[in-house]
Design a protein around this motif. Structure first.
Motif, mmCIF file in Angstrom:
data_model
loop_
_atom_site.group_PDB
_atom_site.id
_atom_site.type_symbol
_atom_site.label_atom_id
_atom_site.label_comp_id
_atom_site.label_asym_id
_atom_site.label_seq_id
_atom_site.Cartn_x
_atom_site.Cartn_y
_atom_site.Cartn_z
ATOM 1 N N ARG A 48 0.830 -1.203 0.000
ATOM 2 C CA ARG A 48 0.000 0.000 0.000
ATOM 3 C C ARG A 48 0.865 1.253 0.000
ATOM 4 N NH1 ARG A 48 -2.226 -0.300 4.909
ATOM 5 N NH2 ARG A 48 -0.398 0.832 5.615
ATOM 6 N N ASP A 49 1.882 1.279 0.852
ATOM 7 C CA ASP A 49 2.712 2.476 0.996
ATOM 8 C C ASP A 49 3.662 2.693 -0.172
ATOM 9 O OD1 ASP A 49 1.459 2.845 3.428
ATOM 10 O OD2 ASP A 49 3.152 2.106 4.612
ATOM 11 N N LEU A 50 4.155 1.616 -0.771
ATOM 12 C CA LEU A 50 5.151 1.745 -1.830
ATOM 13 C C LEU A 50 4.572 1.641 -3.238
ATOM 14 C CD1 LEU A 50 7.984 -0.406 -0.194
ATOM 15 C CD2 LEU A 50 7.760 2.095 -0.212
ATOM 16 N N GLY A 51 3.359 1.153 -3.355
ATOM 17 C CA GLY A 51 2.749 0.987 -4.677
ATOM 18 C C GLY A 51 2.659 2.274 -5.465
ATOM 19 N N ALA A 52 2.410 3.364 -4.791
ATOM 20 C CA ALA A 52 2.315 4.660 -5.468
ATOM 21 C C ALA A 52 3.657 5.085 -6.078
ATOM 22 C CB ALA A 52 1.838 5.724 -4.483
ATOM 23 N N HIS A 53 4.734 4.430 -5.649
ATOM 24 C CA HIS A 53 6.072 4.736 -6.165
ATOM 25 C C HIS A 53 6.516 3.719 -7.211
ATOM 26 C CE1 HIS A 53 6.500 7.730 -3.000
ATOM 27 N NE2 HIS A 53 5.986 6.828 -2.184
ATOM 28 N N GLY A 54 5.577 2.897 -7.687
ATOM 29 C CA GLY A 54 5.900 1.909 -8.711
ATOM 30 C C GLY A 54 6.578 0.660 -8.183
ATOM 31 N N ILE A 55 6.474 0.434 -6.869
ATOM 32 C CA ILE A 55 7.127 -0.713 -6.239
ATOM 33 C C ILE A 55 6.074 -1.759 -5.886
ATOM 34 C CG2 ILE A 55 8.563 -1.497 -4.323
ATOM 35 C CD1 ILE A 55 9.531 1.483 -4.118
ATOM 36 N N ARG A 56 6.261 -2.968 -6.410
ATOM 37 C CA ARG A 56 5.387 -4.088 -6.079
ATOM 38 C C ARG A 56 5.949 -4.820 -4.871
ATOM 39 N NH1 ARG A 56 7.071 -5.019 -10.933
ATOM 40 N NH2 ARG A 56 7.816 -7.103 -10.409
ATOM 41 N N VAL A 57 5.056 -5.246 -3.961
ATOM 42 C CA VAL A 57 5.487 -6.007 -2.788
ATOM 43 C C VAL A 57 4.573 -7.226 -2.683
ATOM 44 C CG1 VAL A 57 6.040 -5.960 -0.334
ATOM 45 C CG2 VAL A 57 6.150 -3.846 -1.660
ATOM 46 N N ASN A 58 5.169 -8.413 -2.658
ATOM 47 C CA ASN A 58 4.405 -9.659 -2.600
ATOM 48 C C ASN A 58 5.027 -10.618 -1.598
ATOM 49 O OD1 ASN A 58 2.437 -9.383 -4.937
ATOM 50 N ND2 ASN A 58 4.380 -8.935 -5.930
#
Length: 82
Positions: free
Chosen positions: A71-81
């Motif tokens: 949620r926090d990094l998605g706006a910066h183009g970073i995927r987290v899984n």
């Protein structure tokens, strides 16, 4: 028979490195406006196996950590899984 020190150690072993590694990696990923962070988790907490309460708590927390970072990094183009 779980002491507070043992609890803290187990949480640190299973969680601490994932958070601080993501924090360090996210700095350059933000600058590049892209990236991918993959956290290693476990399905054990879904299975409710006996004698693994601390382990399952930590593994469930990894999914929460992943969702929060996504949620926090998605706006910066970073995927987290996980």
């Amino acid at each position: 028979d779980v002491s507070a020190a043992y609890w803290d150690e187990r949480m640190a072993v299973n969680l601490r490195h994932q958070f601080f590694c993501a924090q360090a990696a996210a700095k350059s990923m933000r600058a590049n406006r892209r990236g991918s962070i993959i956290n290693m988790g476990s399905i054990s907490w879904h299975l409710a196996l006996p004698e693994l309460t601390l382990y399952m708590t930590a593994k469930a927390a990894i999914e929460g950590l992943t969702r929060g970072l996504a949620r926090d990094l998605g706006a910066h183009g970073i995927r987290v899984n996980t």
